[in-house]
Design a protein around this motif. Sequence first.
Motif, PDB file in Angstrom:
ATOM      1  N   PHE A 128       0.663   4.003  -5.015  1.00  0.00           N
ATOM      2  CA  PHE A 128       1.973   3.400  -4.767  1.00  0.00           C
ATOM      3  C   PHE A 128       2.161   3.094  -3.274  1.00  0.00           C
ATOM      4  CE2 PHE A 128       3.475   4.852  -8.995  1.00  0.00           C
ATOM      5  CZ  PHE A 128       4.158   3.717  -9.382  1.00  0.00           C
ATOM      6  N   LEU A 129       1.747   4.019  -2.416  1.00  0.00           N
ATOM      7  CA  LEU A 129       1.855   3.769  -0.974  1.00  0.00           C
ATOM      8  C   LEU A 129       1.023   2.561  -0.572  1.00  0.00           C
ATOM      9  CD1 LEU A 129       2.700   4.489   1.946  1.00  0.00           C
ATOM     10  CD2 LEU A 129       0.632   5.901   2.045  1.00  0.00           C
ATOM     11  N   THR A 130      -0.218   2.522  -1.009  1.00  0.00           N
ATOM     12  CA  THR A 130      -1.115   1.425  -0.640  1.00  0.00           C
ATOM     13  C   THR A 130      -0.591   0.092  -1.154  1.00  0.00           C
ATOM     14  OG1 THR A 130      -2.982   2.964  -0.632  1.00  0.00           O
ATOM     15  CG2 THR A 130      -3.500   0.605  -0.750  1.00  0.00           C
ATOM     16  N   ALA A 131      -0.121   0.064  -2.396  1.00  0.00           N
ATOM     17  CA  ALA A 131       0.459  -1.167  -2.942  1.00  0.00           C
ATOM     18  C   ALA A 131       1.695  -1.569  -2.143  1.00  0.00           C
ATOM     19  CB  ALA A 131       0.815  -0.985  -4.421  1.00  0.00           C
ATOM     20  N   GLY A 132       2.515  -0.604  -1.777  1.00  0.00           N
ATOM     21  CA  GLY A 132       3.711  -0.889  -0.979  1.00  0.00           C
ATOM     22  C   GLY A 132       3.365  -1.491   0.372  1.00  0.00           C
ATOM     23  N   VAL A 133       2.337  -0.964   1.015  1.00  0.00           N
ATOM     24  CA  VAL A 133       1.918  -1.486   2.321  1.00  0.00           C
ATOM     25  C   VAL A 133       1.357  -2.900   2.180  1.00  0.00           C
ATOM     26  CG1 VAL A 133       0.253  -1.189   4.213  1.00  0.00           C
ATOM     27  CG2 VAL A 133       1.576   0.773   3.388  1.00  0.00           C
ATOM     28  N   ILE A 134       0.536  -3.124   1.158  1.00  0.00           N
ATOM     29  CA  ILE A 134      -0.008  -4.471   0.925  1.00  0.00           C
ATOM     30  C   ILE A 134       1.135  -5.453   0.653  1.00  0.00           C
ATOM     31  CG2 ILE A 134      -1.385  -5.893  -0.655  1.00  0.00           C
ATOM     32  CD1 ILE A 134      -3.236  -3.383  -0.970  1.00  0.00           C
ATOM     33  N   CYS A 135       2.078  -5.058  -0.190  1.00  0.00           N
ATOM     34  CA  CYS A 135       3.236  -5.925  -0.478  1.00  0.00           C
ATOM     35  C   CYS A 135       4.062  -6.182   0.780  1.00  0.00           C
ATOM     36  CB  CYS A 135       4.110  -5.301  -1.565  1.00  0.00           C
ATOM     37  SG  CYS A 135       3.345  -5.244  -3.191  1.00  0.00           S
ATOM     38  N   ALA A 136       4.180  -5.174   1.640  1.00  0.00           N
ATOM     39  CA  ALA A 136       4.911  -5.357   2.893  1.00  0.00           C
ATOM     40  C   ALA A 136       4.227  -6.416   3.751  1.00  0.00           C
ATOM     41  CB  ALA A 136       5.009  -4.035   3.646  1.00  0.00           C
ATOM     42  N   TYR A 137       2.900  -6.353   3.852  1.00  0.00           N
ATOM     43  CA  TYR A 137       2.164  -7.368   4.619  1.00  0.00           C
ATOM     44  C   TYR A 137       2.326  -8.749   4.001  1.00  0.00           C
ATOM     45  CZ  TYR A 137      -0.105  -4.370   8.014  1.00  0.00           C
ATOM     46  OH  TYR A 137      -0.342  -3.530   9.063  1.00  0.00           O
ATOM     47  N   LEU A 138       2.232  -8.824   2.675  1.00  0.00           N
ATOM     48  CA  LEU A 138       2.433 -10.121   2.016  1.00  0.00           C
ATOM     49  C   LEU A 138       3.831 -10.650   2.302  1.00  0.00           C
ATOM     50  CD1 LEU A 138       0.665  -9.438  -1.399  1.00  0.00           C
ATOM     51  CD2 LEU A 138      -0.164 -10.889   0.470  1.00  0.00           C
ATOM     52  N   GLY A 139       4.805  -9.754   2.307  1.00  0.00           N
ATOM     53  CA  GLY A 139       6.183 -10.159   2.560  1.00  0.00           C
ATOM     54  C   GLY A 139       6.415 -10.684   3.958  1.00  0.00           C
ATOM     55  N   ILE A 140       5.746 -10.093   4.942  1.00  0.00           N
ATOM     56  CA  ILE A 140       5.989 -10.530   6.317  1.00  0.00           C
ATOM     57  C   ILE A 140       5.040 -11.633   6.775  1.00  0.00           C
ATOM     58  CG2 ILE A 140       7.022  -8.335   6.985  1.00  0.00           C
ATOM     59  CD1 ILE A 140       4.440  -7.682   8.529  1.00  0.00           C
ATOM     60  N   LEU A 141       3.899 -11.761   6.112  1.00  0.00           N
ATOM     61  CA  LEU A 141       2.911 -12.738   6.573  1.00  0.00           C
ATOM     62  C   LEU A 141       2.792 -13.977   5.685  1.00  0.00           C
ATOM     63  CD1 LEU A 141       0.102 -10.242   7.663  1.00  0.00           C
ATOM     64  CD2 LEU A 141       1.798 -11.378   9.107  1.00  0.00           C
TER      65      LEU A 141
END
Length: 179
Positions: free
Chosen positions: A104-117
């Motif tokens: 869940f943490l790793t998916a959240g971080v990947i989604c955060a990057y997708l969201g900002i980039l």
Amino acid sequence: MKTRNIILLILLLVIADQVVKLIIYKSFMEVSGVIVPQVLEFKPIFNNKYSFVNDLTYKKTGMDAGLIFHAIVFALVWLVLFPFYKFFKNIAPGNKTLDVSFSFLTAGVICAYLGILIWQDGTLDFLHFKLGASVVFDLKDIYINCFVILLIISTKKIEKEHKTTLQDMMHYIKSLFFK
């Protein structure tokens, strides 16, 4: 949990986040509605402040941490938490709750990057929690909360079953940097 299953879970969580956002973006940007009266609404909005914490800070103080700060913080959070995951994983290699937590943490971080980039206008948030601070969030934020809850559950269980201490963890972390 096998590495392949962990990667599959991470991919499924990231895909779910992005597919939901694409559907909302293509068909429901102008739609809003009450999910739980006075508590939760569906309200799509682009957050160009990159995180709900930064958005709240900006609304209260006018300070904006910016894109570079968030890109660095997301990586640092993951890199700081990974050794803790490995510590508990070494003690209890069969603990699936710990694996799901870190997924869940790793998916959240990947989604955060997708969201900002990837998303041009900022992170697409669509759930508005109205109690307290009045926060608009998305699946990524739910993933991070799941991580925290599952991490607490799994580490408390491991600590109890294996009688680990904070000192054991500090020795492990120290051994990673000083051999």
